[in-house]
Scaffold this active site. Structure first.
Site, PDB file in Angstrom:
ATOM      1  N   HIS A 169      -7.226  -3.692  10.440  1.00 11.09           N
ATOM      2  CA  HIS A 169      -6.968  -3.592   8.999  1.00 11.09           C
ATOM      3  C   HIS A 169      -5.760  -4.428   8.594  1.00 11.09           C
ATOM      4  O   HIS A 169      -4.864  -4.712   9.388  1.00 11.09           O
ATOM      5  CB  HIS A 169      -6.862  -2.135   8.518  1.00 11.09           C
ATOM      6  CG  HIS A 169      -5.613  -1.390   8.885  1.00 11.09           C
ATOM      7  ND1 HIS A 169      -5.578  -0.020   9.020  1.00 11.09           N
ATOM      8  CD2 HIS A 169      -4.355  -1.801   9.126  1.00 11.09           C
ATOM      9  CE1 HIS A 169      -4.362   0.367   9.316  1.00 11.09           C
ATOM     10  NE2 HIS A 169      -3.581  -0.699   9.387  1.00 11.09           N
ATOM     11  N   GLU A 199      -9.622  -1.109   5.180  1.00 11.97           N
ATOM     12  CA  GLU A 199     -10.067  -0.581   6.474  1.00 11.97           C
ATOM     13  C   GLU A 199     -11.361  -1.247   6.958  1.00 11.97           C
ATOM     14  O   GLU A 199     -12.141  -1.771   6.140  1.00 11.97           O
ATOM     15  CB  GLU A 199     -10.290   0.934   6.353  1.00 11.97           C
ATOM     16  CG  GLU A 199      -9.007   1.751   6.167  1.00 11.97           C
ATOM     17  CD  GLU A 199      -8.265   1.986   7.480  1.00 11.97           C
ATOM     18  OE1 GLU A 199      -8.150   1.045   8.289  1.00 11.97           O
ATOM     19  OE2 GLU A 199      -7.774   3.115   7.693  1.00 11.97           O
ATOM     20  N   ASN A 259      -7.037  -1.676  14.600  1.00 13.73           N
ATOM     21  CA  ASN A 259      -8.457  -1.690  14.244  1.00 13.73           C
ATOM     22  C   ASN A 259      -8.794  -2.878  13.334  1.00 13.73           C
ATOM     23  O   ASN A 259      -9.902  -2.973  12.818  1.00 13.73           O
ATOM     24  CB  ASN A 259      -8.860  -0.359  13.585  1.00 13.73           C
ATOM     25  CG  ASN A 259      -8.129  -0.101  12.260  1.00 13.73           C
ATOM     26  OD1 ASN A 259      -7.424  -0.976  11.759  1.00 13.73           O
ATOM     27  ND2 ASN A 259      -8.296   1.076  11.703  1.00 13.73           N
ATOM     28  N   ASP A 299       0.834  -1.189   0.000  1.00 15.32           N
ATOM     29  CA  ASP A 299       0.000   0.000   0.000  1.00 15.32           C
ATOM     30  C   ASP A 299       0.874   1.246   0.000  1.00 15.32           C
ATOM     31  O   ASP A 299       2.102   1.148   0.119  1.00 15.32           O
ATOM     32  CB  ASP A 299      -0.964  -0.023   1.199  1.00 15.32           C
ATOM     33  CG  ASP A 299      -0.295  -0.443   2.504  1.00 15.32           C
ATOM     34  OD1 ASP A 299       0.951  -0.414   2.565  1.00 15.32           O
ATOM     35  OD2 ASP A 299      -1.004  -0.787   3.454  1.00 15.32           O
TER      36      ASP A 299
HETATM   37  C1  GLP Z   1      -0.150   0.401   8.426  1.00 10.86           C
HETATM   38  C2  GLP Z   1      -0.034  -0.472   7.190  1.00 10.86           C
HETATM   39  C3  GLP Z   1      -0.324  -1.907   7.501  1.00 10.86           C
HETATM   40  C4  GLP Z   1       0.369  -2.313   8.794  1.00 10.86           C
HETATM   41  C5  GLP Z   1      -0.237  -1.552   9.932  1.00 10.86           C
HETATM   42  C6  GLP Z   1       0.330  -1.918  11.302  1.00 10.86           C
HETATM   43  O1  GLP Z   1      -1.310   1.154   8.457  1.00 10.86           O
HETATM   44  N1  GLP Z   1      -0.874  -0.049   6.119  1.00 10.86           N
HETATM   45  O2  GLP Z   1       0.128  -2.708   6.405  1.00 10.86           O
HETATM   46  O3  GLP Z   1       0.214  -3.678   9.013  1.00 10.86           O
HETATM   47  O4  GLP Z   1      -0.083  -0.168   9.703  1.00 10.86           O
HETATM   48  O5  GLP Z   1       1.457  -1.156  11.597  1.00 10.86           O
HETATM   49  P1  GLP Z   1       2.399  -1.446  12.839  1.00 10.86           P
HETATM   50  O6  GLP Z   1       3.188  -2.646  12.479  1.00 10.86           O
HETATM   51  O7  GLP Z   1       3.248  -0.227  12.947  1.00 10.86           O
HETATM   52  O8  GLP Z   1       1.541  -1.646  14.023  1.00 10.86           O
END
Ligand code: GLP
Length: 243
Positions: free
Chosen positions: A142, A147, A140, A72
């Site tokens: 995702h 989302e 959340n 993404d």
């Molecule tokens: C972001 C990315 C996700 C990722 C998530 C968790 O929003 N789009 O692909 O898995 O955050 O991030 P973290 O590993 O910092 O908790």
């Protein structure tokens, strides 16, 4: 049939996310040994950082034929002052892709197609689809930027998405000073779920509850309010945690 393997990484324990990174890196090494031209889709965020550090330290991986994608990307808008060093393109380069050992690997970035996410996704289709998708999970629920509350029809394909406030606040904790993005592009759920293999990484107590909600009960069907619950429909998911 759904087959999800849950692993607590060896030597893991609360506060040892490195163990998760090591185990995931081993799986990437194995993937490229088995299929040197694998198409691999990588995540961003804090969770996968130990995996990238470990991969950079492995000198026996041949990346030359690998096809690399990321899940993404933020859509940068002048009014929100998102700096290039906050994009996932920058993140991927900094954490792994700019390493000289990966000089010959094919790297696919969202940015040239930021207004046409379908074209980016087509590059993955042209590569034969993903051999391996590595995911984190948002608090959340995702995955990538799919989302909570997503529409399964429109989110099946790569698309542009308004980020939830919870995602913005989580990803840009100091947003008034650092700038932020309120929109992003993401690969579609089909691209993720059609991968031959999926690895989901979750570290830290704060991810425990959402992981349990998403994958704890196989008697309930997947629910768009928890995007990660759709992983229950995939035949080869490995979940690696440190708890
Ligand atoms: C972001 C990315 C996700 C990722 C998530 C968790 O929003 N789009 O692909 O898995 O955050 O991030 P973290 O590993 O910092 O908790």
């Amino acid at each position: 049939m759904t087959f999800i393997k849950f692993h607590t990484a060896p030597n893991a324990g609360p506060g040892n996310p490195n163990a998760v990174g090591q185990m995931a890196a081993e799986m990437v090494r194995q993937q490229l040994q088995d299929k040197p031209n694998s198409a691999i889709v990588f995540p961003t965020g804090s969770t996968p950082k130990p995996m990238y550090t470990t991969l950079k330290g492995m000198n026996d991986i041949n990346w030359d034929q690998a096809r690399l994608f990321h899940l993404d990307e933020y859509v940068s808008k002048p009014e929100f002052n998102l700096n290039h060093d906050q994009t996932f393109e920058y993140y991927m380069n900094q954490h792994l892709w700019a390493d000289p050992k990966l000089a010959k690997a094919q790297k696919h970035y969202f940015y040239p197609h930021i207004n046409h996410p379908d074209r980016y996704e087509q590059e993955l289709v042209n590569a034969g689809g993903a051999d391996l998708v590595i995911l984190g999970i948002g608090e959340n629920g995702h995955i990538a930027f799919i989302e909570p509350g997503f529409n399964p029809k429109t989110a099946a394909k790569a698309h542009r998405v308004y980020l939830e406030d919870s995602t913005i606040n989580n990803n840009f904790p100091d947003k008034a000073n650092t700038g932020y993005a309120d929109e992003a592009v993401t690969l579609g759920l089909d691209s993720i779920l059609s991968a031959k293999k999926i690895i989901l990484l979750a570290t830290g107590e704060k991810k425990k509850a959402i992981l349990e909600k998403a994958l704890g009960d196989f008697n309930t069907p997947p629910n768009p309010s928890i995007p990660a619950s759709f992983l229950k429909t995939h035949p080869n998911v490995t979940v690696i945690t440190d708890f």
